[in-house]
Design an enzyme around this catalytic site. Structure first.
Site, short mmCIF file in Angstrom:
data_model
loop_
_atom_site.label_atom_id
_atom_site.label_comp_id
_atom_site.label_asym_id
_atom_site.label_seq_id
_atom_site.Cartn_x
_atom_site.Cartn_y
_atom_site.Cartn_z
CG ASN A 60 -6.39 3.28 -8.68
OD1 ASN A 60 -6.39 2.24 -8.16
ND2 ASN A 60 -7.60 4.01 -8.76
NE ARG B 236 -0.22 8.14 -16.65
CZ ARG B 236 -0.54 8.99 -17.63
NH1 ARG B 236 0.41 9.06 -18.60
NH2 ARG B 236 -1.82 9.47 -17.70
NE ARG C 217 -3.88 9.01 -10.85
CZ ARG C 217 -4.19 8.38 -12.13
NH1 ARG C 217 -4.49 9.23 -13.21
NH2 ARG C 217 -4.37 7.29 -12.22
CE LYS D 252 -0.25 4.14 -1.88
NZ LYS D 252 0.16 3.75 -3.27
N PRO E 184 2.38 2.00 5.02
CG PRO E 184 3.11 3.54 3.54
CD PRO E 184 3.58 2.65 4.67
CG ASP F 51 1.68 -1.02 -2.33
OD1 ASP F 51 1.79 -2.22 -1.75
OD2 ASP F 51 2.32 -0.73 -2.99
CG HIS G 19 3.90 -4.61 -4.83
ND1 HIS G 19 4.28 -5.51 -5.62
CD2 HIS G 19 4.05 -3.31 -5.21
CE1 HIS G 19 4.53 -4.90 -6.89
NE2 HIS G 19 4.19 -3.63 -6.73
CD GLN H 253 5.80 -0.88 3.45
OE1 GLN H 253 6.58 -0.11 3.68
NE2 GLN H 253 4.86 -0.67 2.71
CG PHE I 129 7.45 -1.93 -1.37
CD1 PHE I 129 6.11 -1.81 -1.81
CD2 PHE I 129 8.17 -0.96 -2.00
CE1 PHE I 129 5.42 -1.26 -3.16
CE2 PHE I 129 7.68 -0.22 -3.28
CZ PHE I 129 6.38 -0.20 -3.55
#
Length: 428
Positions: free
Chosen positions: A200, A205, A255, A299, A316, A318, A320, A368, A372
């Site tokens: 998330n 970040r 986390r 993921k 993976p 997500d 996108h 992928q 992406f």
């Protein structure tokens, strides 16, 4: 104070090179695209980061990757090999904490032993030699071998694109303007905990949190200009007391509990050897084992499988990738019509992954990554910049051609007239 190196005419001897065309690899597309979070553009076209406990700067031209590895100078200034204590175990080692490993069982407290590379399984040795190549004297891998392995230069991206274009018209269109994207082969430990930090989170970040993790628990390697570079923490450091509290103070939020929790679970299963051993297990089995760790969902498990455990068919999924599947692939749209990315169920996640594996084949994860990357804001900005520069260059070339034509016409006109003869008369 040491400085970041920049390629120039006077520093040609400071660089080593590996043959690799830009169509096979683009550093400006691959390094900042959300696979690894420890590379930073320190000068135009120059990327500096930590790999194998060494600090590197990479750049490239049309036909080669150029790299410089900085000598690590210990703070005590005694030489390149520093005798120090590893983590909280107070075990003295040479060259940092890379040679230490923690053993755990349910009946006793964790204890450290000196890691013996010769004790690794024969299967792992064969796999490492297959991917990296011959070792230098003393058992240490050379810089070129490390970089080739990390960039997976043994995989021909152009051949993959040809195969994908025959199977998928949409990917064919995207691949025509997205070139040089590769999957990095990362250290499983660093990859695992970096993607635990990604939950998330956005790219900037995640990068911030991973760097804070290294600064808090890693070993300082060296400082270049005003930037310090650190090794990635060992499992023992990440599993230690007080880690969660410190990470919460550094902004990790929920986390913070996953990092020490996952580290302790990995140690209980065999530590680094267990994690590296997943490279030899089938994809679905490795994925299932990773999903049982604290802080690891579908993921994150697929990211680690693809980018660290040699599972080239891991896909993976997500936000996108979900949006791409819904927008551009009718079969996926039929199974997820009207659903938001946040409502992605395990069943739907599995369906999309299996759909792409069947469509693209054994390197579905690499395919992928092309789609992406094409969706990333920074890549779209890069393409627009190159288009503007291309137009400017073409305009400059056109202006140059016009000027050359005018000069040629002027010279041609001058040749039509004889040089004027100077007449001199003497006064008498």
């Amino acid at each position: 104070m040491a400085r970041h190196i920049v390629r120039g005419k006077k520093q040609t001897k400071a660089w080593a090179s590996i043959f690799c065309t830009r169509s096979q690899l683009r550093l400006d597309v691959t390094l900042p695209a959300g696979q690894s979070f420890r590379w930073k553009e320190t000068a135009p076209g120059h990327w500096t980061g930590v790999l194998a406990e060494r600090v590197w700067t990479l750049t490239q031209d049309e036909n080669a990757i150029l790299y410089h590895v900085y000598p690590v100078v210990p703070e005590n200034g005694t030489g390149s090999e520093e005798k120090m204590e590893c983590g909280e175990c107070h075990l003295s080692v040479v060259g940092g904490n890379q040679g230490c490993e923690l053993q755990c069982d349910s009946r006793s407290k964790p204890r450290l032993r000196k890691s013996n590379p010769k004790a690794r399984s024969k299967a792992k040795d064969v796999e490492d030699m297959r991917c990296i190549g011959q070792e230098e004297k003393g058992g240490k891998l050379g810089n070129e071998a490390i970089l080739k392995d990390y960039l997976q230069l043994g995989v021909c991206v152009e051949n993959l694109h040809e195969d994908w274009t025959r199977k998928d018209p949409h990917l064919s269109q995207v691949a025509a303007w997205v070139s040089g994207v590769r999957i990095l082969r990362q250290d499983p430990l660093e990859c695992l905990f970096a993607f635990i930090c990604s939950s998330n989170n956005n790219l900037s970040r995640i990068t911030l949190l991973v760097n804070r993790l290294c600064e808090a628990f890693g070993r300082k390697l060296l400082q270049l200009d005003d930037k310090s570079y650190y090794s990635f923490p060992c499992l023992h450091r990440l599993a230690g007391e007080g880690v969660e509290e410190k990470l919460r103070g550094l902004g990790f939020g929920y986390r913070a509990a996953y990092v020490p929790g996952c580290a302790r679970e990995v140690l209980a299963r065999g530590g680094i050897d267990w994690l590296h051993g997943l490279r030899q297990t089938p994809y679905r089995e490795a994925w299932t084992q990773l999903c049982s760790l604290a802080g690891v969902g579908p993921k994150v498990a697929d990211c680690v499988c693809l980018m660290a455990l040699d599972k080239t068919d891991a896909v993976p999924i997500d936000t996108h990738v979900w949006q791409i599947a819904q927008r551009d692939y009718p079969a996926c749209r039929a199974h997820g019509a009207g659903k938001a990315p946040s409502s992605l169920t395990p069943r739907m996640y599995r369906f999309i992954g299996d759909f792409f594996r069947e469509l693209w084949g054994p390197y579905a994860g690499w395919a992928q990554s092309v789609l992406f990357t094409a969706e990333l804001k920074q890549f779209k900005e890069l393409v627009e910049k190159e288009q503007r520069e291309g137009k400017s260059q073409r305009a400059g070339e056109k202006l140059k051609t016009v000027r050359q034509k005018k000069e040629q016409d002027t010279r041609a006109e001058c040749k039509k007239f004889k040089p004027m003869e100077r007449c001199c008369s003497k006064d008498k």
